[in-house]
Design a protein around this motif. Structure first.
Motif, short mmCIF file in Angstrom:
data_model
loop_
_atom_site.label_atom_id
_atom_site.label_comp_id
_atom_site.label_asym_id
_atom_site.label_seq_id
_atom_site.Cartn_x
_atom_site.Cartn_y
_atom_site.Cartn_z
N TYR A 1 0.85 -1.19 0.00
CA TYR A 1 0.00 0.00 0.00
C TYR A 1 0.89 1.24 0.00
CZ TYR A 1 -3.98 -2.96 1.33
OH TYR A 1 -4.97 -3.92 1.36
N ALA B 1 -2.71 5.22 1.65
CA ALA B 1 -3.59 4.08 1.91
C ALA B 1 -3.21 3.39 3.22
CB ALA B 1 -3.52 3.09 0.75
N ASP C 1 -6.41 5.53 -1.79
CA ASP C 1 -4.96 5.58 -1.96
C ASP C 1 -4.54 6.95 -2.49
OD1 ASP C 1 -5.66 5.61 -4.63
OD2 ASP C 1 -5.09 3.52 -5.01
N VAL D 1 -9.65 1.66 -1.40
CA VAL D 1 -8.68 0.65 -0.98
C VAL D 1 -9.41 -0.57 -0.43
CG1 VAL D 1 -6.83 0.10 0.65
CG2 VAL D 1 -6.88 2.32 -0.50
#
Length: 585
Positions: free
Chosen positions: A143, A147, A361, A367
């Motif tokens: 990520y 995020a 994100d 996400v």
């Protein structure tokens, strides 16, 4: 205990290394002979004979058996494995997917290994290459920072809110009494849930022989929402378990299947601040890790939060760490309470949790929580400076250094990639600067710096005031004069340079003059003393480049000037500003 085939009805019984067992019922009405032969092959693919060591694996193979027998029946095959033909299998597998083909091949191969029944040409096909090769998979990217922080913040918010609601509910229950005696008030309903466990209106009526409608009338319609409020506040549901599991993965980096299957007996407390977690990794065996402080605090909070639920669940479930209630709907007006469950909530619940969390994100895209990406992101955020490719220093001892580098150390977010590129760019610039010859000037050349070396003045961005300070010695460091002590080449920009004295030898801002000759000779003597007390390899790694540069600088001085300066050198550490650990014998 090995897997075995049981009769009446036909079923497969398996035991696994984690102490669990599974019984799978198999329909053999389509082709009894072939089904039994495939089950025999499956026995030798499951623990302890083969790699299969979970109920999920056994269920996948059972599904392949059902598919294989059904497809062959539609193609006119009624016999056992001995009657299979190469052309028939090739046609079937050519149209099948990778998993169905590979699993059916494995079962036939295991059967034929123990009891040779396949025709020679069929045996060669079964042991040959797959028609449907498994596509090369790419490791999940971590990520990005937005995020990652958003997921952590969303999970932490849910955990804090649920804990506050739990504490408030326990305080409400303290003010209550038995509702069967003192009436169905909010406080009494909370008291009932604490002392007798979660229950619906229907279940409360069954305890005293009343129907749902009778109990609903007795408790009062306006009180119905208190039952739901009490259950949701006092006992964790799947939404709360997901939040705690996400946080636990963020803090500890344990593999998802290890987190899902954790038990209370797998926690070894070493005092109040240290916990050794023993968990099972699905594709290997039992592993252990010492939890970071944040993970320990989270674990303590969860154990306290779930203690009430653990006291009311069936005895066989009390050892499970992630215990939660599954809520289902029986009919309008009565929210039924499903059985106690543990482990990993359903995928659909995770998808719903992700949508409700509203995390996006860096590009603004929603996400989705993926537990393996959480582990990858955790590893990508770890300090990589100590990783040298040694198997003993890998993140996961089951990985080779190559796999480790490809899947974790090379998995970066955009910000990390940008930071790495900046480091590479700075390192390349440093190498170019080291390649420049040292600037050794006489006093006359320093005084006429602007006139004689205009390019140097332009590169160093020297004005008249800076040149005057260089001439007067106000910018002198130990072995040279510094064109800009606050440039930030070796430390924070705008602050005095923290570099050690010998670092100036390779600095592009250093100007060497006659007044620095004595200190240069003192530094050379220091290098000679270090050479005598350090291993050669270590000396070259620490001081090698500087020792070579000091020779390049001194060779540009007049020998007579060096001889006069050498008379001032006593060859002791007192002549050089050293830290205690840098002193020589």
């Amino acid at each position: 205990m090995p897997a075995e085939i049981l009769e009446n009805p036909l079923r497969l019984f398996c035991t696994f290394t984690r102490g669990t067992a599974a019984t799978l019922h198999v329909d053999n009405s389509a082709n009894p002979v072939l089904v039994r032969e495939l089950l025999t092959g499956l026995v030798y693919l499951m623990h302890p004979h083969g790699p299969g060591d979970s109920r999920r694996t056994a269920e996948k193979y059972k599904g392949t058996i059902d598919w294989f027998v059904k497809e062959l029946k539609e193609r006119g095959h009624r016999g056992g494995a001995a009657e299979l033909t190469r052309a028939g299998l090739a046609a079937l597998w050519w149209e099948a997917g990778n998993r169905r083909e590979s699993e059916s091949r494995r079962m036939l191969a295991a059967l034929d290994t123990e009891t040779p029944v396949l025709a020679p040409d069929v045996r060669a096909l079964v042991r040959g290459r797959l028609y449907n090769r498994h596509p090369n998979s790419q490791p999940l990217p971590p990520y990005d920072e937005i995020a990652w922080s958003g997921l952590t913040r969303a999970a932490r918010t849910i955990a804090k809110e649920s804990w506050a609601a739990y504490r408030a509910a326990r305080a409400t229950a303290e003010a209550g009494q038995d509702p069967y005696v003192h009436g169905w008030t909010r406080e009494n309903i909370f008291w009932l849930m604490v002392h007798h466990g979660p229950a619906t209106t229907r279940e409360l009526g069954e305890r005293i022989g009343l129907s749902y409608d009778q109990m609903r009338y007795r408790t009062g319609r306006e009180q119905q929402h208190f039952f739901v409020e009490a259950r949701e506040a006092l006992f964790p549901g799947p939404r709360i378990v997901i939040a705690y599991q996400v946080l636990f993965g963020v803090y500890s980096g344990i593999v998802p299947d290890g987190i899902a299957e954790l038990g209370v007996d797998g926690l070894d407390w070493a005092g109040d601040n240290a916990v050794l977690v023993r968990y099972l990794k699905g594709r290997t065996c039992e592993e252990s890790v010492t939890l970071p402080t944040k993970a320990v605090r989270l674990l303590e909070r969860w154990l306290e939060y779930s203690d009430l639920a653990r006291s009311h669940c069936p005895p066989q479930s009390r050892n499970k760490l992630w215990l939660w209630l599954a809520y289902t709907t029986r009919r309008a007006g009565d929210e039924g309470l499903g059985p106690w469950r543990y482990g990993r909530p359903y995928k659909s619940t995770v998808v719903e949790w992700s949508r409700d969390a509203g995390v996006v994100d860096a590009n603004g895209a929603p996400v989705q929580v993926h537990r393996h990406r959480i582990r990858t992101t955790f590893e990508s955020h770890r300090d990589r400076s100590s990783w040298i490719g040694s198997r003993r220093s890998t993140i996961d001892p089951n990985h080779t250094p190559g796999v480790e580098g490809d899947h974790y150390l090379s998995a970066m977010t955009e910000a990390q990639q940008s930071a790495v590129e900046d480091i590479v760019e700075q390192a390349q610039g440093d190498l170019l600067r080291r390649g420049r010859p040292p600037m050794v000037l006489s006093d006359e050349q320093v005084a006429g710096l602007a006139r004689q070396f205009p390019q140097l003045v332009s590169e160093l961005k020297l004005d008249d005031a800076a040149i005057a300070e260089l001439v007067g010695g106000q910018r002198d460091v130990f072995v040279a004069s510094c064109a800009d002590p606050t440039a930030g080449l070796h430390g924070p920009k705008g602050k005095p340079c923290p570099a050690r004295p010998w670092v100036c030898l390779l600095c592009p801002l250093a100007l060497f003059t006659l007044r620095h000759a004595a200190n240069l000779l003192r530094m050379k003597a220091f290098f000679a003393r270090q050479w005598q007390q350090m291993p050669a390899a270590q000396f070259m790694a620490v001081f090698g480049h500087y020792a070579q540069r000091i020779e390049e600088v001194l060779i540009k001085y007049d020998p007579t000037q060096l001889a006069a300066a050498a008379a001032q050198v006593t060859d002791t550490d007192a002549e050089i500003p050293l830290l205690p650990e840098e002193s020589t014998l």
